[in-house]
Design an enzyme around this catalytic site. Structure first.
Site, mmCIF file in Angstrom:
data_model
loop_
_atom_site.group_PDB
_atom_site.id
_atom_site.type_symbol
_atom_site.label_atom_id
_atom_site.label_comp_id
_atom_site.label_asym_id
_atom_site.label_seq_id
_atom_site.Cartn_x
_atom_site.Cartn_y
_atom_site.Cartn_z
ATOM 1 N N LYS A 62 -27.401 -48.434 58.337
ATOM 2 C CA LYS A 62 -28.103 -49.097 59.450
ATOM 3 C C LYS A 62 -29.187 -50.006 58.874
ATOM 4 O O LYS A 62 -29.869 -49.666 57.914
ATOM 5 C CB LYS A 62 -28.728 -48.060 60.379
ATOM 6 C CG LYS A 62 -27.688 -47.159 60.974
ATOM 7 C CD LYS A 62 -27.631 -46.970 62.429
ATOM 8 C CE LYS A 62 -28.590 -47.492 63.372
ATOM 9 N NZ LYS A 62 -27.928 -47.994 64.582
ATOM 10 N N SER A 63 -29.367 -51.156 59.516
ATOM 11 C CA SER A 63 -30.349 -52.126 59.022
ATOM 12 C C SER A 63 -31.774 -51.581 59.078
ATOM 13 O O SER A 63 -32.617 -51.951 58.264
ATOM 14 C CB SER A 63 -30.243 -53.437 59.793
ATOM 15 O OG SER A 63 -30.562 -53.248 61.152
ATOM 16 N N THR A 64 -32.048 -50.683 60.020
ATOM 17 C CA THR A 64 -33.391 -50.090 60.115
ATOM 18 C C THR A 64 -33.767 -49.417 58.799
ATOM 19 O O THR A 64 -34.890 -49.571 58.311
ATOM 20 C CB THR A 64 -33.441 -49.070 61.270
ATOM 21 O OG1 THR A 64 -33.115 -49.747 62.483
ATOM 22 C CG2 THR A 64 -34.813 -48.430 61.395
ATOM 23 N N TYR A 65 -32.838 -48.668 58.217
ATOM 24 C CA TYR A 65 -33.098 -48.011 56.931
ATOM 25 C C TYR A 65 -33.048 -49.012 55.776
ATOM 26 O O TYR A 65 -33.898 -48.980 54.881
ATOM 27 C CB TYR A 65 -32.110 -46.869 56.699
ATOM 28 C CG TYR A 65 -32.463 -45.615 57.461
ATOM 29 C CD1 TYR A 65 -33.643 -44.932 57.187
ATOM 30 C CD2 TYR A 65 -31.632 -45.111 58.448
ATOM 31 C CE1 TYR A 65 -33.981 -43.782 57.887
ATOM 32 C CE2 TYR A 65 -31.957 -43.959 59.154
ATOM 33 C CZ TYR A 65 -33.139 -43.297 58.864
ATOM 34 O OH TYR A 65 -33.478 -42.158 59.556
ATOM 35 N N ALA A 66 -32.057 -49.904 55.776
ATOM 36 C CA ALA A 66 -31.909 -50.867 54.685
ATOM 37 C C ALA A 66 -33.164 -51.719 54.518
ATOM 38 O O ALA A 66 -33.585 -52.018 53.405
ATOM 39 C CB ALA A 66 -30.696 -51.758 54.933
ATOM 40 N N ARG A 67 -33.810 -52.074 55.631
ATOM 41 C CA ARG A 67 -35.019 -52.900 55.579
ATOM 42 C C ARG A 67 -36.220 -52.145 55.025
ATOM 43 O O ARG A 67 -37.263 -52.739 54.757
ATOM 44 C CB ARG A 67 -35.332 -53.451 56.969
ATOM 45 C CG ARG A 67 -34.285 -54.434 57.443
ATOM 46 C CD ARG A 67 -34.414 -54.740 58.909
ATOM 47 N NE ARG A 67 -33.193 -55.352 59.398
ATOM 48 C CZ ARG A 67 -33.147 -56.423 60.156
ATOM 49 N NH1 ARG A 67 -34.261 -57.021 60.532
ATOM 50 N NH2 ARG A 67 -31.997 -56.899 60.552
ATOM 51 N N THR A 92 -19.996 -36.512 54.291
ATOM 52 C CA THR A 92 -21.173 -36.333 53.444
ATOM 53 C C THR A 92 -21.779 -37.711 53.196
ATOM 54 O O THR A 92 -21.093 -38.630 52.752
ATOM 55 C CB THR A 92 -20.810 -35.641 52.117
ATOM 56 O OG1 THR A 92 -20.332 -34.319 52.408
ATOM 57 C CG2 THR A 92 -22.018 -35.545 51.193
ATOM 58 N N LEU A 93 -23.052 -37.838 53.516
ATOM 59 C CA LEU A 93 -23.784 -39.099 53.403
ATOM 60 C C LEU A 93 -24.723 -39.039 52.203
ATOM 61 O O LEU A 93 -25.340 -37.999 51.949
ATOM 62 C CB LEU A 93 -24.631 -39.323 54.659
ATOM 63 C CG LEU A 93 -23.915 -39.298 56.002
ATOM 64 C CD1 LEU A 93 -24.911 -39.048 57.126
ATOM 65 C CD2 LEU A 93 -23.181 -40.604 56.218
ATOM 66 N N GLU A 94 -24.861 -40.141 51.494
ATOM 67 C CA GLU A 94 -25.818 -40.218 50.397
ATOM 68 C C GLU A 94 -26.862 -41.268 50.747
ATOM 69 O O GLU A 94 -26.530 -42.399 51.093
ATOM 70 C CB GLU A 94 -25.116 -40.597 49.092
ATOM 71 C CG GLU A 94 -26.027 -40.529 47.875
ATOM 72 C CD GLU A 94 -26.422 -41.894 47.350
ATOM 73 O OE1 GLU A 94 -27.483 -41.982 46.710
ATOM 74 O OE2 GLU A 94 -25.710 -42.873 47.593
#
Length: 188
Positions: free
Chosen positions: A111-116, A135-137
């Site tokens: 998600k762009s919210t986290y990427a930013r 499983t997410l990293e």
């Protein structure tokens, strides 16, 4: 290959159990309760992570070896918020359980919210006929601690339908992560 729309995602989830639990609209919260969005979007599905995290630590000074991974390299965290140390990473799992159709490949994007904020989400493609919790990293690329929120949107799944079925699916070859539940560490 064509990307699938919200109508297709909704139908596949409701009639074929492709995503469980399934949220048929995009949830954004209210004025006094902001959340990072999750649920169906125009051409994808925004997933949430559970409140169980495995945060990488180097307290054992181990070598990171995917063929012989030391589970002691992680600290278990059960919380609605996970703090990832600078230049480190954490694993989590989706709230949602997926059943991918034989003629579909699913790609996960952060998600762009986290990427930013310098937080990168990495997941390999969900292959035809794979099923399980994902499983997410989460990589914290910053030199400051980073925060992840459980039960809010963390990544988006895009569904690509092929013009023809594959000869051999993930299920056919008995893939090692088939049916996984919870955070799953590397297997060889």
């Amino acid at each position: 290959m064509s990307i699938k729309s919200d109508k297709w995602i909704r139908r596949m989830a409701q009639e074929h159990g492709m995503i469980e639990p399934f949220v048929e609209r995009q949830v954004r919260g209210s004025d006094d309760s902001r959340v990072i969005s999750y649920g169906v979007s125009s051409y994808g599905y925004d997933v949430r992570c559970t409140n169980h995290f495995k945060v990488f630590t180097n307290i054992n000074s181990a070598i990171v070896d995917p063929k012989n991974f030391d589970a002691g390299s992680f600290v278990d965290v059960h919380s609605d918020v996970c703090i990832i140390p600078p230049n480190s990473f954490a694993l989590a799992t989706t709230v949602e359980y997926f059943r991918i159709p034989r003629n579909v490949l699913t790609i996960c994007l952060g998600k762009s919210t986290y990427a930013r904020c310098g937080i990168i989400v990495n997941v390999t493609p969900l292959e035809p006929e794979w099923e399980g919790q994902v499983t997410l990293e989460f990589s914290n690329t910053t030199n400051l601690p980073a925060k992840i929120y459980a039960n809010e949107g963390v990544a988006q799944m895009l569904f690509l339908e092929s013009d023809e079925e594959c000869e051999v699916s993930y299920k056919d070859r008995a893939g090692k992560y088939q049916g996984q539940r919870g955070v799953t560490l590397p297997r060889t």
